[in-house]
Design a protein around this motif. Structure first.
Motif, PDB file in Angstrom:
ATOM      1  N   LEU A  85       2.398   6.629   4.344  1.00 58.62           N
ATOM      2  CA  LEU A  85       0.996   7.039   4.212  1.00 58.62           C
ATOM      3  C   LEU A  85       0.875   8.223   3.268  1.00 58.62           C
ATOM      4  O   LEU A  85      -0.063   8.277   2.471  1.00 58.62           O
ATOM      5  N   SER A  86       1.828   9.142   3.344  1.00 55.77           N
ATOM      6  CA  SER A  86       1.785  10.332   2.483  1.00 55.77           C
ATOM      7  C   SER A  86       1.975   9.998   1.005  1.00 55.77           C
ATOM      8  O   SER A  86       1.698  10.819   0.138  1.00 55.77           O
ATOM      9  N   ARG A  87       2.419   8.777   0.722  1.00 55.21           N
ATOM     10  CA  ARG A  87       2.610   8.322  -0.652  1.00 55.21           C
ATOM     11  C   ARG A  87       1.568   7.273  -1.042  1.00 55.21           C
ATOM     12  O   ARG A  87       1.750   6.533  -2.006  1.00 55.21           O
ATOM     13  N   GLY A  88       0.515   7.189  -0.239  1.00 56.90           N
ATOM     14  CA  GLY A  88      -0.568   6.275  -0.569  1.00 56.90           C
ATOM     15  C   GLY A  88      -0.489   4.905   0.086  1.00 56.90           C
ATOM     16  O   GLY A  88      -1.289   4.031  -0.229  1.00 56.90           O
ATOM     17  N   GLY A  89       0.474   4.705   0.980  1.00 60.81           N
ATOM     18  CA  GLY A  89       0.578   3.424   1.668  1.00 60.81           C
ATOM     19  C   GLY A  89      -0.599   3.201   2.603  1.00 60.81           C
ATOM     20  O   GLY A  89      -1.234   4.148   3.064  1.00 60.81           O
ATOM     21  N   ASP A  90      -0.878   1.937   2.864  1.00 61.24           N
ATOM     22  CA  ASP A  90      -1.987   1.572   3.736  1.00 61.24           C
ATOM     23  C   ASP A  90      -1.582   1.642   5.201  1.00 61.24           C
ATOM     24  O   ASP A  90      -0.441   1.333   5.553  1.00 61.24           O
ATOM     25  N   ASP A  91      -2.535   1.973   6.048  1.00 64.21           N
ATOM     26  CA  ASP A  91      -2.318   1.990   7.495  1.00 64.21           C
ATOM     27  C   ASP A  91      -2.730   0.623   8.033  1.00 64.21           C
ATOM     28  O   ASP A  91      -3.749   0.470   8.697  1.00 64.21           O
ATOM     29  N   THR A  92      -1.910  -0.389   7.679  1.00 63.22           N
ATOM     30  CA  THR A  92      -2.197  -1.768   8.048  1.00 63.22           C
ATOM     31  C   THR A  92      -0.963  -2.389   8.687  1.00 63.22           C
ATOM     32  O   THR A  92       0.155  -1.902   8.519  1.00 63.22           O
ATOM     33  N   ILE A  93      -1.192  -3.483   9.381  1.00 64.98           N
ATOM     34  CA  ILE A  93      -0.079  -4.202  10.001  1.00 64.98           C
ATOM     35  C   ILE A  93       0.880  -4.757   8.954  1.00 64.98           C
ATOM     36  O   ILE A  93       2.076  -4.874   9.185  1.00 64.98           O
ATOM     37  N   GLU A  94       0.351  -5.077   7.764  1.00 67.34           N
ATOM     38  CA  GLU A  94       1.197  -5.594   6.684  1.00 67.34           C
ATOM     39  C   GLU A  94       2.124  -4.530   6.110  1.00 67.34           C
ATOM     40  O   GLU A  94       3.083  -4.862   5.418  1.00 67.34           O
ATOM     41  N   ASN A  95       1.854  -3.277   6.402  1.00 70.34           N
ATOM     42  CA  ASN A  95       2.674  -2.173   5.892  1.00 70.34           C
ATOM     43  C   ASN A  95       3.491  -1.516   7.014  1.00 70.34           C
ATOM     44  O   ASN A  95       3.996  -0.425   6.839  1.00 70.34           O
ATOM     45  N   THR A  96       3.591  -2.175   8.162  1.00 76.42           N
ATOM     46  CA  THR A  96       4.357  -1.587   9.265  1.00 76.42           C
ATOM     47  C   THR A  96       5.454  -2.527   9.731  1.00 76.42           C
ATOM     48  O   THR A  96       5.372  -3.743   9.562  1.00 76.42           O
ATOM     49  N   ILE A  97       6.464  -1.927  10.320  1.00 72.78           N
ATOM     50  CA  ILE A  97       7.624  -2.675  10.800  1.00 72.78           C
ATOM     51  C   ILE A  97       8.199  -1.913  11.997  1.00 72.78           C
ATOM     52  O   ILE A  97       7.973  -0.713  12.134  1.00 72.78           O
ATOM     53  N   ALA A  98       8.921  -2.603  12.866  1.00 74.98           N
ATOM     54  CA  ALA A  98       9.517  -1.994  14.056  1.00 74.98           C
ATOM     55  C   ALA A  98      10.970  -1.618  13.769  1.00 74.98           C
ATOM     56  O   ALA A  98      11.770  -2.448  13.332  1.00 74.98           O
ATOM     57  N   LEU A  99      11.293  -0.352  14.017  1.00 72.61           N
ATOM     58  CA  LEU A  99      12.645   0.154  13.786  1.00 72.61           C
ATOM     59  C   LEU A  99      13.169   0.877  15.021  1.00 72.61           C
ATOM     60  O   LEU A  99      12.403   1.496  15.756  1.00 72.61           O
ATOM     61  N   CYS A 100      14.494   0.832  15.212  1.00 75.34           N
ATOM     62  CA  CYS A 100      15.100   1.652  16.253  1.00 75.34           C
ATOM     63  C   CYS A 100      15.000   3.117  15.807  1.00 75.34           C
ATOM     64  O   CYS A 100      14.796   3.398  14.611  1.00 75.34           O
ATOM     65  N   PRO A 101      15.094   4.062  16.725  1.00 76.38           N
ATOM     66  CA  PRO A 101      14.970   5.473  16.336  1.00 76.38           C
ATOM     67  C   PRO A 101      15.966   5.897  15.247  1.00 76.38           C
ATOM     68  O   PRO A 101      15.610   6.668  14.355  1.00 76.38           O
ATOM     69  N   ASN A 102      17.184   5.374  15.297  1.00 76.42           N
ATOM     70  CA  ASN A 102      18.175   5.756  14.275  1.00 76.42           C
ATOM     71  C   ASN A 102      17.775   5.261  12.891  1.00 76.42           C
ATOM     72  O   ASN A 102      17.848   6.004  11.910  1.00 76.42           O
ATOM     73  N   CYS A 103      17.349   4.008  12.798  1.00 78.50           N
ATOM     74  CA  CYS A 103      16.945   3.475  11.493  1.00 78.50           C
ATOM     75  C   CYS A 103      15.659   4.130  11.001  1.00 78.50           C
ATOM     76  O   CYS A 103      15.499   4.337   9.797  1.00 78.50           O
ATOM     77  N   HIS A 104      14.768   4.482  11.929  1.00 78.16           N
ATOM     78  CA  HIS A 104      13.540   5.157  11.518  1.00 78.16           C
ATOM     79  C   HIS A 104      13.880   6.498  10.869  1.00 78.16           C
ATOM     80  O   HIS A 104      13.378   6.838   9.795  1.00 78.16           O
ATOM     81  N   ARG A 105      14.772   7.245  11.490  1.00 79.02           N
ATOM     82  CA  ARG A 105      15.186   8.531  10.916  1.00 79.02           C
ATOM     83  C   ARG A 105      15.892   8.293   9.582  1.00 79.02           C
ATOM     84  O   ARG A 105      15.676   9.011   8.610  1.00 79.02           O
ATOM     85  N   LYS A 106      16.753   7.258   9.533  1.00 79.45           N
ATOM     86  CA  LYS A 106      17.475   6.932   8.290  1.00 79.45           C
ATOM     87  C   LYS A 106      16.492   6.698   7.143  1.00 79.45           C
ATOM     88  O   LYS A 106      16.698   7.187   6.031  1.00 79.45           O
ATOM     89  N   MET A 107      15.413   5.942   7.427  1.00 82.73           N
ATOM     90  CA  MET A 107      14.431   5.655   6.378  1.00 82.73           C
ATOM     91  C   MET A 107      13.794   6.934   5.850  1.00 82.73           C
ATOM     92  O   MET A 107      13.563   7.060   4.654  1.00 82.73           O
TER      93      MET A 107
END
Length: 74
Positions: A28-50
């Motif tokens: 979102l901070s880079r202009g991404g949309d707050d939509t279901i098409e722009n979201t994905i489910a990640l484990c906490p470790n992979c979320h931090r990795k991203m």
């Protein structure tokens, strides 16, 4: 299942549901949309990795996963 590492959620929440975190592929901070098409489910470790490594190959894998998910709904 985590959409990046393909592993089951690492633990269940207090209600017994598998715990994963929602990640915006295009931040979102880079202009991404707050939509279901722009979201994905990640484990906490992979979320931090991203958020720490921000690897292009990982972003492309997640985009592919979303495209597959959306085409299966059509």
């Amino acid at each position: 299942m985590c959409q990046l590492c393909d592993q089951p959620a690492p633990f269940n929440d207090k209600d017994g549901n598998p715990y994963l975190e929602t990640h915006h592929i295009e931040w979102l901070s880079r202009g991404g949309d707050d939509t279901i098409e722009n979201t994905i489910a990640l484990c906490p470790n992979c979320h931090r990795k991203m958020h720490i490594l921000d690897r292009k190959a990982d972003v492309e894998k997640l985009k592919k996963r979303v495209r597959e998910r959306l085409s299966s709904l059509a």
